[in-house]
Design an enzyme around this catalytic site. Structure first.
Site, PDB file in Angstrom:
ATOM      1  N   CYS A 124       0.802  -1.220   0.000  1.00 36.55           N
ATOM      2  CA  CYS A 124       0.000   0.000   0.000  1.00 36.55           C
ATOM      3  C   CYS A 124       0.839   1.276   0.000  1.00 36.55           C
ATOM      4  O   CYS A 124       0.303   2.369  -0.189  1.00 36.55           O
ATOM      5  CB  CYS A 124      -0.949  -0.006   1.190  1.00 36.55           C
ATOM      6  SG  CYS A 124      -1.909  -1.530   1.312  1.00 36.55           S
ATOM      7  N   HIS A 279      -3.551   6.681   2.316  1.00 33.49           N
ATOM      8  CA  HIS A 279      -3.957   5.376   1.811  1.00 33.49           C
ATOM      9  C   HIS A 279      -5.346   5.050   2.342  1.00 33.49           C
ATOM     10  O   HIS A 279      -5.630   5.238   3.527  1.00 33.49           O
ATOM     11  CB  HIS A 279      -2.946   4.317   2.259  1.00 33.49           C
ATOM     12  CG  HIS A 279      -3.431   2.914   2.110  1.00 33.49           C
ATOM     13  ND1 HIS A 279      -4.000   2.447   0.947  1.00 33.49           N
ATOM     14  CD2 HIS A 279      -3.458   1.872   2.988  1.00 33.49           C
ATOM     15  CE1 HIS A 279      -4.344   1.181   1.112  1.00 33.49           C
ATOM     16  NE2 HIS A 279      -4.028   0.814   2.343  1.00 33.49           N
ATOM     17  N   ASN A 310     -10.453  -0.805  -0.163  1.00 35.95           N
ATOM     18  CA  ASN A 310      -8.998  -0.685  -0.043  1.00 35.95           C
ATOM     19  C   ASN A 310      -8.380  -1.302  -1.287  1.00 35.95           C
ATOM     20  O   ASN A 310      -8.484  -2.505  -1.512  1.00 35.95           O
ATOM     21  CB  ASN A 310      -8.549  -1.416   1.227  1.00 35.95           C
ATOM     22  CG  ASN A 310      -7.048  -1.401   1.432  1.00 35.95           C
ATOM     23  OD1 ASN A 310      -6.272  -1.193   0.511  1.00 35.95           O
ATOM     24  ND2 ASN A 310      -6.619  -1.651   2.660  1.00 35.95           N
TER      25      ASN A 310
END
Length: 354
Positions: A124, A279, A310
């Site tokens: 990420c 993020h 996500n």
């Protein structure tokens, strides 16, 4: 006899993001869909994560397909030709081949060959890692324009019945073009890792598990039933899992420090920002980071996770793309971006939005 002096590339004063692109798959998975596989509810998922839907790619759409589409839009928006691209960096942990790289194929598809191309495996934080490298490549004169792509097909590594992470994840791709600028448009990168928490996010199995299964059968002299072997390999296929509490605490407390440091090294304050794009891991993490940074109300906070889930390396460019589409007045303003995830790894910069 004198030693010859080597020539060096001309150093540029600054870099900036010149164009941005995105690709969102057209399959929408709702919380009700997810609850077919895990014992949960729409209310619980929204309260714990802020997620309402997530995009997932159909079988015939690959990581490379999504990355190419996002990159094409970014190149067009930057106003350059693919032939001018000096390097392509792809951040992904879901390209299904250990080698060759996704970046090499994407570069060819874009018509940017023979530009150097390579993949970054930093989960990420991968997009921010790519930005750090692109900034250095352009400033050093090694490349004039660099395409940075974050692309993930996380649905390929999801066990729908796994409760710790499966319901969080979505697919997609975002890309930017980094090029020269008369003044700095990308602040110094704050990046690093904490391998002491290496297993906080990881895979349920490794390829070694599958190999051990096959070798065990060979040592036993067993005639393996190919259908049974296939089922066993499928059950051993590596899928994602996490220690949610460890990740949540680390993201909230440690990443707030890194975000503040990114502001400090860039020589700006929270009041100078137009946007904050962390993020998109969990809405509660996004809100807690914003609280610790004491962001003024004028700063627009990306909350793309509500609709996109996500998307790992793709989350920051996807969220930035949406912010600019919905708030065109942000163009030219400063944005603090920070990525963090499996490794554990992190990266942050203040950037000027295209």
């Amino acid at each position: 006899m004198s030693t010859p002096t080597l020539k060096q590339n001309p150093v540029r004063e600054g870099t900036r993001i010149l164009g941005i692109g995105a690709y969102r798959p057209n399959v929408i998975v709702t919380n009700a869909d997810v609850c077919q596989w895990i014992d949960s509810s729409d209310e619980w998922i929204q309260q714990r994560t802020g997620i309402i839907t997530r995009h997932r790619a159909p079988r015939d759409v690959s990581v490379v397909d999504m990355a190419e589409a996002a990159a094409r839009e970014a190149i067009a928006n930057a106003g350059i030709e693919p032939s001018q691209v000096g390097a392509v960096i792809v951040s992904t942990v879901t390209h299904p081949y250990a080698t060759p790289s996704a970046a090499a194929l994407i570069t060819d598809r874009l018509g940017a060959s023979p530009a150097p191309a390579y993949d970054v495996s930093a989960a990420c934080a991968g997009y921010c890692y790519g930005i750090a490298q692109a900034d250095a490549l352009v400033r050093s004169g090694t490349a004039e324009y660099v395409v940075v792509i974050g692309a993930e097909k996380l649905s390929d590594v999801i066990n729908n019945h796994e409760r710790t992470i499966s319901f969080l994840l979505g697919d997609g791709a975002g890309a930017v073009v980094i090029g020269p600028s008369d003044e700095p448009g990308i602040g110094p990168s704050v990046w690093g890792s904490d391998g002491s928490k290496w297993d906080a996010i990881g895979m349920t199995h490794s390829q070694l598990d599958i190999r051990d299964f096959a070798e065990e059968g060979m040592r036993a002299g067993t005639d393996l039933d190919l259908a049974a072997a296939g089922e066993t390999q499928a059950s051993l296929w590596p899928t994602l899992r996490q220690d949610g509490q460890t990740v949540f605490r680390w993201a909230v407390w440690e990443m707030a420090k890194m975000a503040k440091k990114a502001l400090e090294v860039a020589g700006v304050t929270a009041e100078d920002l137009g946007a904050f794009v962390p993020h998109q891991a969990n809405m509660r993490i996004v809100d807690e980071l914003a609280k610790q940074l004491k962001l003024p109300e004028s700063v627009i906070i990306a909350r793309d996770i509500a609709d996109a889930g996500n998307t790992s390396a793709a989350s920051i460019p996807l969220a930035t793309h949406r912010l600019l589409a919905e708030n065109p007045e942000l163009s030219g303003k400063l944005s603090l971006q920070i990525g963090f995830g499996a490794g554990l790894v992190f990266g942050a910069q203040v950037v000027r939005l295209p």
